[in-house]
Design a protein around this motif. Sequence first.
Motif, short mmCIF file in Angstrom:
data_model
loop_
_atom_site.label_atom_id
_atom_site.label_comp_id
_atom_site.label_asym_id
_atom_site.label_seq_id
_atom_site.Cartn_x
_atom_site.Cartn_y
_atom_site.Cartn_z
N LYS A 109 -33.07 -50.76 4.07
CA LYS A 109 -32.95 -50.63 5.53
C LYS A 109 -33.70 -49.38 6.01
N HIS A 110 -33.65 -48.34 5.18
CA HIS A 110 -34.36 -47.10 5.52
C HIS A 110 -35.87 -47.34 5.60
N GLN A 111 -36.37 -48.14 4.65
CA GLN A 111 -37.80 -48.47 4.64
C GLN A 111 -38.21 -49.20 5.92
N ASP A 113 -36.37 -49.35 8.91
CA ASP A 113 -36.02 -48.66 10.15
C ASP A 113 -36.85 -47.40 10.38
N SER A 114 -37.14 -46.65 9.31
CA SER A 114 -37.98 -45.46 9.51
C SER A 114 -39.08 -45.44 8.46
N PRO A 115 -40.13 -46.23 8.74
CA PRO A 115 -41.24 -46.34 7.76
C PRO A 115 -42.02 -45.04 7.59
N SER A 116 -41.91 -44.14 8.59
CA SER A 116 -42.67 -42.89 8.48
C SER A 116 -42.06 -41.91 7.49
N CYS A 117 -40.77 -42.08 7.22
CA CYS A 117 -40.09 -41.16 6.30
C CYS A 117 -40.46 -41.51 4.87
N PRO A 118 -41.06 -40.55 4.13
CA PRO A 118 -41.57 -40.90 2.80
C PRO A 118 -40.49 -41.15 1.76
N LYS A 119 -39.36 -40.48 1.91
CA LYS A 119 -38.38 -40.54 0.81
C LYS A 119 -36.97 -40.57 1.40
N PHE A 120 -36.19 -41.47 0.89
CA PHE A 120 -34.79 -41.58 1.34
C PHE A 120 -33.94 -40.57 0.56
N LYS A 139 -26.59 -41.58 5.06
CA LYS A 139 -27.64 -41.15 5.99
C LYS A 139 -28.80 -40.57 5.19
N CYS A 140 -29.93 -40.44 5.86
CA CYS A 140 -31.08 -39.79 5.22
C CYS A 140 -31.18 -38.38 5.80
N ILE A 141 -31.16 -37.39 4.92
CA ILE A 141 -31.23 -36.00 5.40
C ILE A 141 -32.60 -35.73 6.03
N ALA A 142 -33.65 -36.36 5.48
CA ALA A 142 -35.02 -36.07 5.93
C ALA A 142 -35.29 -36.57 7.35
N CYS A 143 -34.87 -37.81 7.67
CA CYS A 143 -35.26 -38.38 8.96
C CYS A 143 -34.09 -38.67 9.89
N GLY A 144 -32.87 -38.52 9.41
CA GLY A 144 -31.73 -38.76 10.28
C GLY A 144 -31.30 -40.20 10.37
#
Length: 356
Positions: A109-111, A113-120, A139-144
């Motif tokens: 889902k992270h991939q 919903d937020s494709p710009s974030c390189p790493k979950f 949650k993902c700390i990097a992208c929220g």
Amino acid sequence: MFTKGHTKKWSKKDNSPRNPGCFQAGKPSGRSRSQTSIQIPESASASTSYVRQTLKSSDCKMETTGNICTLRPLDNADLKREENKELHSGMRWIDSQLNISLINTNINKHQVDSPSCPKFIADYYEQKKWGTCWQFTLKCIACGFIGDRMKMYKEIANGKPGPNPGQPNVALASALQDCPIGNTTVQQLLAGIDTPPPCRSSMQRTSSKVAAEMVKLNKTDMAQKLELVKEVNRRRGVPENEINITVDARYNSNTIVSKKKPGQNATQVFALGIETITDRKFIVAAVVQNKMCWRGAWLRGKGFPIECPGHEECTANLYRAAALSEYRAGKRDGKPDRTPEMSGTVCDHRWRWTFS
Ligand SMILES: [Zn+2]
Ligand SMILES: [Zn+2]
């Protein structure tokens, strides 16, 4: 063991301060929290074992003439973060398969919903307690990114409105039915292994439901077993309703001091009627003698002339000072299911009951 110092009472007549080493006026209070000092006050010399801990914090901005003890966090403490860490650490009961599915689902889902974030980089967004079970939101700390809340347990679909009960909660309650420990001890056990325990009310609610189901199940089971025994009697050409049984009893006491009158300090006895017609030794009757009644005790404490058993919603079926008796249990004092009538006795807790 208590020393003299612990049991000594502090009286108001004694004008000397209780702890002179700790609260002296005029002393600077500039020490930080990390520099705590342990002082043994003068009043607590050789005769006592007092150990007083003085915590003085520099972040106390209050105008005060004397010193005060504070347990405040440091200025730079991130309370919200600390609280989160506190809540999300420790041991949990989770389904291992569902845990894998939680990770995979969130990564996928992270991939999307937020494709710009390189790493979950996962962390807990929320942990919701459901008895002994848990619902996790990552949650993902990097992208929220915040994932969906997922149940870390299997449910029992009961078709009723509201959330379904968790399987482990019901399984725990049913396992406790045949266990000398109760809900409170389970709470202590869980707390002891750093797992937030379920609340008392929800455990009690589950226990009550499970206990009622267990009684139903047991009655059905005993009735089925009784039919098997009757079938054996019919084949033997003897009266089918006359069944020899032995009675064995279990007490809520661990000090059985007498062979003749065991468990006299107990308040409950659970006796089983075990048939001796077949070699399977089926349990065909169950008798409970109970002296305990919370409601009766409470009413008596309030001054009402209530005696147990006899009042409305009384849980006792034996007077609270009466002796528990396997003889009486064998005579089906507690009226087990199928209400068998005793037609003869054999010595030493062996009976012949007539089942209708
Ligand atoms: Zn991310
Ligand atoms: Zn009562």
